[in-house]
Design a protein around this motif. Structure first.
Motif, PDB file in Angstrom:
ATOM      1  N   GLU A 209      -1.570   4.137  21.100  1.00 28.05           N
ATOM      2  CA  GLU A 209      -2.430   4.391  22.032  1.00 28.05           C
ATOM      3  C   GLU A 209      -3.984   4.646  21.755  1.00 28.05           C
ATOM      4  O   GLU A 209      -4.826   4.429  22.413  1.00 28.05           O
ATOM      5  CB  GLU A 209      -2.147   5.864  22.775  1.00 28.05           C
ATOM      6  N   ARG A 210      -4.116   4.812  20.392  1.00 29.89           N
ATOM      7  CA  ARG A 210      -5.451   4.954  19.937  1.00 29.89           C
ATOM      8  C   ARG A 210      -6.053   3.508  19.165  1.00 29.89           C
ATOM      9  O   ARG A 210      -7.334   3.565  18.877  1.00 29.89           O
ATOM     10  CB  ARG A 210      -5.615   5.812  18.735  1.00 29.89           C
ATOM     11  N   ILE A 211      -5.396   2.317  19.543  1.00 26.11           N
ATOM     12  CA  ILE A 211      -6.043   1.167  19.146  1.00 26.11           C
ATOM     13  C   ILE A 211      -7.150   0.770  20.098  1.00 26.11           C
ATOM     14  O   ILE A 211      -6.853   0.465  21.300  1.00 26.11           O
ATOM     15  CB  ILE A 211      -4.890  -0.022  19.061  1.00 26.11           C
ATOM     16  N   PRO A 212      -8.234   0.610  19.581  1.00 24.18           N
ATOM     17  CA  PRO A 212      -9.262   0.303  20.507  1.00 24.18           C
ATOM     18  C   PRO A 212      -8.991  -1.271  21.140  1.00 24.18           C
ATOM     19  O   PRO A 212      -8.519  -2.206  20.337  1.00 24.18           O
ATOM     20  CB  PRO A 212     -10.656   0.109  19.650  1.00 24.18           C
ATOM     21  N   ASP A 213      -9.671  -1.532  22.304  1.00 30.41           N
ATOM     22  CA  ASP A 213      -9.598  -2.867  22.897  1.00 30.41           C
ATOM     23  C   ASP A 213      -9.976  -3.977  22.180  1.00 30.41           C
ATOM     24  O   ASP A 213      -9.469  -5.072  22.088  1.00 30.41           O
ATOM     25  CB  ASP A 213     -10.229  -2.964  24.164  1.00 30.41           C
ATOM     26  N   ASP A 214     -11.405  -3.867  21.515  1.00 29.50           N
ATOM     27  CA  ASP A 214     -11.568  -4.691  20.779  1.00 29.50           C
ATOM     28  C   ASP A 214     -10.901  -5.265  19.291  1.00 29.50           C
ATOM     29  O   ASP A 214     -10.691  -6.503  18.891  1.00 29.50           O
ATOM     30  CB  ASP A 214     -13.026  -4.651  20.287  1.00 29.50           C
TER      31      ASP A 214
ATOM     32  N   PHE B 113       4.626   9.689  15.286  1.00 32.11           N
ATOM     33  CA  PHE B 113       3.424   9.414  15.798  1.00 32.11           C
ATOM     34  C   PHE B 113       3.081   7.739  15.849  1.00 32.11           C
ATOM     35  O   PHE B 113       2.043   7.434  16.037  1.00 32.11           O
ATOM     36  CB  PHE B 113       2.334   9.513  14.618  1.00 32.11           C
ATOM     37  N   GLU B 114       4.347   7.024  16.342  1.00 31.89           N
ATOM     38  CA  GLU B 114       4.215   5.790  16.992  1.00 31.89           C
ATOM     39  C   GLU B 114       3.375   5.628  18.067  1.00 31.89           C
ATOM     40  O   GLU B 114       2.453   4.847  18.097  1.00 31.89           O
ATOM     41  CB  GLU B 114       5.705   5.172  17.178  1.00 31.89           C
ATOM     42  N   ARG B 115       3.794   6.725  18.793  1.00 33.39           N
ATOM     43  CA  ARG B 115       2.997   6.609  20.235  1.00 33.39           C
ATOM     44  C   ARG B 115       1.448   6.717  20.027  1.00 33.39           C
ATOM     45  O   ARG B 115       0.532   6.011  20.695  1.00 33.39           O
ATOM     46  CB  ARG B 115       3.607   7.605  21.429  1.00 33.39           C
TER      47      ARG B 115
ATOM     48  N   ASP C 246      -5.976   5.970   7.834  1.00 32.22           N
ATOM     49  CA  ASP C 246      -6.404   5.779   9.215  1.00 32.22           C
ATOM     50  C   ASP C 246      -5.862   4.351   9.692  1.00 32.22           C
ATOM     51  O   ASP C 246      -6.386   3.403   9.306  1.00 32.22           O
ATOM     52  CB  ASP C 246      -7.955   5.929   9.343  1.00 32.22           C
ATOM     53  N   SER C 247      -4.968   4.349  10.709  1.00 34.05           N
ATOM     54  CA  SER C 247      -4.441   3.117  11.200  1.00 34.05           C
ATOM     55  C   SER C 247      -5.551   2.186  11.578  1.00 34.05           C
ATOM     56  O   SER C 247      -5.202   1.053  11.444  1.00 34.05           O
ATOM     57  CB  SER C 247      -3.492   3.307  12.071  1.00 34.05           C
ATOM     58  N   ASN C 248      -6.388   2.717  12.434  1.00 33.47           N
ATOM     59  CA  ASN C 248      -7.624   1.727  12.972  1.00 33.47           C
ATOM     60  C   ASN C 248      -8.203   1.233  11.939  1.00 33.47           C
ATOM     61  O   ASN C 248      -8.844   0.029  11.900  1.00 33.47           O
ATOM     62  CB  ASN C 248      -8.180   2.425  14.080  1.00 33.47           C
TER      63      ASN C 248
ATOM     64  N   HIS D 149       0.608  -1.082  -0.114  1.00 35.29           N
ATOM     65  CA  HIS D 149       0.116  -0.017  -0.073  1.00 35.29           C
ATOM     66  C   HIS D 149       0.851   1.234  -0.004  1.00 35.29           C
ATOM     67  O   HIS D 149       1.570   1.459   1.016  1.00 35.29           O
ATOM     68  CB  HIS D 149      -1.042   0.078   1.001  1.00 35.29           C
ATOM     69  N   GLU D 150       1.009   2.037  -0.896  1.00 36.54           N
ATOM     70  CA  GLU D 150       1.690   3.168  -1.224  1.00 36.54           C
ATOM     71  C   GLU D 150       1.142   4.327  -0.647  1.00 36.54           C
ATOM     72  O   GLU D 150       0.610   5.360  -1.186  1.00 36.54           O
ATOM     73  CB  GLU D 150       1.965   3.494  -2.625  1.00 36.54           C
ATOM     74  N   CYS D 151       1.139   4.573   0.765  1.00 36.20           N
ATOM     75  CA  CYS D 151       0.615   5.613   1.631  1.00 36.20           C
ATOM     76  C   CYS D 151       1.219   5.587   3.026  1.00 36.20           C
ATOM     77  O   CYS D 151       2.190   4.640   3.497  1.00 36.20           O
ATOM     78  CB  CYS D 151      -1.170   5.149   1.565  1.00 36.20           C
ATOM     79  N   ALA D 152       1.052   6.679   3.632  1.00 37.94           N
ATOM     80  CA  ALA D 152       1.416   6.707   4.897  1.00 37.94           C
ATOM     81  C   ALA D 152       0.417   6.310   5.876  1.00 37.94           C
ATOM     82  O   ALA D 152      -0.848   6.677   5.786  1.00 37.94           O
ATOM     83  CB  ALA D 152       1.648   8.224   5.238  1.00 37.94           C
ATOM     84  N   VAL D 153       0.717   5.494   7.208  1.00 36.81           N
ATOM     85  CA  VAL D 153      -0.246   5.362   7.991  1.00 36.81           C
ATOM     86  C   VAL D 153      -0.128   6.471   9.094  1.00 36.81           C
ATOM     87  O   VAL D 153       0.616   6.851   9.686  1.00 36.81           O
ATOM     88  CB  VAL D 153       0.001   3.957   8.662  1.00 36.81           C
ATOM     89  N   TRP D 154      -1.457   6.851   9.482  1.00 36.37           N
ATOM     90  CA  TRP D 154      -1.796   8.211  10.111  1.00 36.37           C
ATOM     91  C   TRP D 154      -3.155   8.054  11.027  1.00 36.37           C
ATOM     92  O   TRP D 154      -3.472   6.782  11.367  1.00 36.37           O
ATOM     93  CB  TRP D 154      -1.720   9.361   9.415  1.00 36.37           C
TER      94      TRP D 154
END
Length: 253
Positions: free
Chosen positions: A211-216, A205-207, A180-182, A142-147
């Motif tokens: 930190e924004r990964i949902p529990d599920d 933006f690693e942190r 969007d990473s999620n 995937h030629e894109c930035a994860v953000w």
């Protein structure tokens, strides 16, 4: 005082860290010409671009390197084992794939895996494709930035291509697509039921991405490797945290 571009204090600290002895031992197992590689790695010798041959679980492969930084990456991944990978791993996601060294490691260590690669820099994508030709059919690029959101972002980078990230002030900059990473993680979990390894090395933006990964979502990811040191565990409800040098390992509890 510095040796091979490293200051003396860094060298002395490294002398007492187990991971560097692991790397030294594996250098003689991984590289066809370990003495030459050690000299180039420690003293900054060697001409680039160049190809090196490494021994893997699937046999010997060639990797094209374009700077000493790429040789350092080979050491970190193939020799120091920054990203432990099991033969049984099937679904691997690589945020910040660069020129494909991490992907080559994942796919040789886990011979039945499929890897999803995310890299925004066109120069790196071209090199990535060349390095991964032996693994055609086992990955998607995937030629894109994860953000943090879908859209476009300014991506700064320097001449080697190893160090670049969203919003960084570097020698060069381009505008690239962001995703969007999620959203990525949810789509892949919907398709496969789980992710065995998620690697995050985006130089910025690693942190925030962790930190924004949902529990599920987090509870469906077995291991997460992040090039960032966390003071606290943002995934404490789902994962155990351990530090391996500059890499944080999250392992599902």
């Amino acid at each position: 005082m510095s040796i091979g571009g490293r200051d003396l204090r860094t060298i002395l600290r490294a002398a007492v860290e187990k991971r560097h002895y692991v790397a030294l031992w594996n250098t003689f197992k991984v590289h066809k010409k370990p003495i030459n590689v050690l000299s180039d790695y420690l003293l900054g010798h060697g001409k680039y671009p160049r190809k090196i041959e490494v021994h893997t679980r699937l046999g010997e492969i060639d990797l094209a390197l374009f700077s000493r930084d790429d040789l350092i990456t080979v050491n970190e991944i193939f020799c120091r084992k920054d990203y432990p990978t099991e033969a049984e791993d099937k679904v691997i996601v690589d945020f910040g794939s660069n020129i494909g060294i991490s992907a080559a490691y994942f796919m040789t260590q886990a011979p039945h895996s499929y890897t999803y690669l995310f890299e925004p820099l066109p120069m790196n994508v071209s090199r990535l494709r060349d390095n991964l030709k032996p693994f055609d059919g086992r990955f998607t690029i995937h030629e894109c930035a994860v953000w943090l959101a879908n859209g476009t972002v300014e991506f700064g980078w320097e001449d080697t291509g190893r160090y670049g990230g969203i919003g960084l002030k570097k020698d060069h900059s381009i505008v690239v697509e962001s995703v969007d990473s999620n959203e990525i993680l949810r789509k892949l979990i919907d398709s496969h039921g789980r992710i065995d390894i998620l690697k995050i090395d985006v130089e910025s933006f690693e942190r925030e991405l962790v930190e924004r990964i949902p529990d599920d979502v987090a509870q469906r990811i077995n291991r997460i490797y992040v090039e960032f040191k966390f003071e606290n565990n943002p995934l404490s409800r789902t994962h155990r945290l351990s530090q391996y040098g500059s890499v944080t390992h999250f392992v599902r509890a």
